[in-house]
Design an enzyme around this catalytic site. Sequence first.
Site, PDB file in Angstrom:
ATOM      1  CD  GLU A   1      48.990  34.721   4.515  1.00 43.20           C
ATOM      2  OE1 GLU A   1      48.897  34.020   5.433  1.00 43.20           O
ATOM      3  OE2 GLU A   1      49.906  34.886   3.958  1.00 43.20           O
TER       4      GLU A   1
ATOM      5  CG  HIS B   1      53.551  34.190   1.712  1.00 40.21           C
ATOM      6  ND1 HIS B   1      54.289  35.147   2.415  1.00 40.21           N
ATOM      7  CD2 HIS B   1      52.818  33.715   2.780  1.00 40.21           C
ATOM      8  CE1 HIS B   1      53.964  35.136   3.626  1.00 40.21           C
ATOM      9  NE2 HIS B   1      53.094  34.225   3.727  1.00 40.21           N
TER      10      HIS B   1
ATOM     11  CB  SER C   1      49.630  36.784  14.316  1.00 40.74           C
ATOM     12  OG  SER C   1      50.689  37.351  13.798  1.00 40.74           O
TER      13      SER C   1
ATOM     14  CD  GLU D   1      57.074  35.592   4.678  1.00 37.52           C
ATOM     15  OE1 GLU D   1      57.080  34.393   4.671  1.00 37.52           O
ATOM     16  OE2 GLU D   1      56.425  35.866   5.953  1.00 37.52           O
TER      17      GLU D   1
ATOM     18  CE  LYS E   1      55.391  32.512   7.067  1.00 33.63           C
ATOM     19  NZ  LYS E   1      55.247  33.810   7.323  1.00 33.63           N
TER      20      LYS E   1
ATOM     21  CG  ASN F   1      53.958  29.360   4.567  1.00 31.49           C
ATOM     22  OD1 ASN F   1      54.754  28.872   4.287  1.00 31.49           O
ATOM     23  ND2 ASN F   1      53.677  30.616   4.429  1.00 31.49           N
TER      24      ASN F   1
ATOM     25  N   GLY G   1      53.510  37.059  11.167  1.00 27.70           N
ATOM     26  CA  GLY G   1      54.696  37.028  11.854  1.00 27.70           C
ATOM     27  C   GLY G   1      54.811  38.012  12.737  1.00 27.70           C
TER      28      GLY G   1
HETATM   29  P1  PGA Z   1      52.105  33.712  10.607  1.00 27.67           P
HETATM   30  O1  PGA Z   1      52.250  33.476   9.162  1.00 27.67           O
HETATM   31  O2  PGA Z   1      51.057  32.550  11.135  1.00 27.67           O
HETATM   32  O3  PGA Z   1      53.391  33.365  11.211  1.00 27.67           O
HETATM   33  O4  PGA Z   1      51.773  35.207  10.784  1.00 27.67           O
HETATM   34  C1  PGA Z   1      51.359  33.514   8.091  1.00 27.67           C
HETATM   35  C2  PGA Z   1      51.751  33.247   6.802  1.00 27.67           C
HETATM   36  O5  PGA Z   1      52.609  33.919   6.510  1.00 27.67           O
HETATM   37  O6  PGA Z   1      51.034  32.542   5.889  1.00 27.67           O
END
Ligand code: PGA
Length: 253
Positions: A168, A96, A214, A98, A15, A13, A174
């Site tokens: 998640e 997601h 992460s 976010e 982003k 992803n 993140g």
């Molecule tokens: P990250 O993000 O691996 O940077 O924690 C995962 C995601 O948001 O899909």
Amino acid sequence: MNKGLRKTVIAGNWKMNKTRAEAAELIKQLAVDGDKADVVICVPYTNLQTAAEAVGGSSVKIGAQNVHYEKSGAFTGEISADMLKEIGVEYVIIGHSERRQYFGETDETVNRRTRAALNAGLIPIVCIGELLDEREANITEEVLSRQTKLGLAGFTADEIKKIIIAYEPVWAIGTGKTATAAQAGEACGFIRGVIAKIHGKDVADAVTIQYGGSMNAKNAAELLAQEDVDGGLIGGASLIAEDFGTIINAAQG
Ligand code: PGA
């Protein structure tokens, strides 16, 4: 032990990262071989065409990071499933955290977007996961159960089998704070149980459930070894070709 019944899917992803030129460069660096895991990169809308061309004949598939639920119309700024399909997109991330946090995404809109994606022949990667407060209040299972039931309401057993779920935990995204392999395995197993109660064990056993939050080159092997973890949705580490390659290889055992 039913892990072998499911596809392992490793999805990056990206982003809101990478210009077109940077995207082409990163894709050039991705070395993917082997066939134990399906590999997907979910890139910003403006990079979809570039990415589709850059992966060329390789086995890497292209995904978007969102899709609108209507087929067309007066929805300024939105992109439909048919538009994605036309440029070679095969997967789409839906709901997601976010998008839930910053753009008002709800379980209802997740459900509608998933419907639109399936109708257009896209594979939805539906994201669910608890906030830190919710984990600390011991309501992780309630949250996962609600998001799974509402997000996936109204789909047939055959449709459910086509959907990928990404577990998640929001506190792990993140933050560098990964769920332990046991926590990830337990939550993914719980989600599978929710699906089993509604659609039966055979359907639940066929659904790919990823872990995300992460995941990186160091912890991927342990997370992916969990019985109910069938892949990963990877943010930060998917922007580093070498690390993403290590994660793909970890999936291939
Ligand atoms: P990250 O993000 O691996 O940077 O924690 C995962 C995601 O948001 O899909």
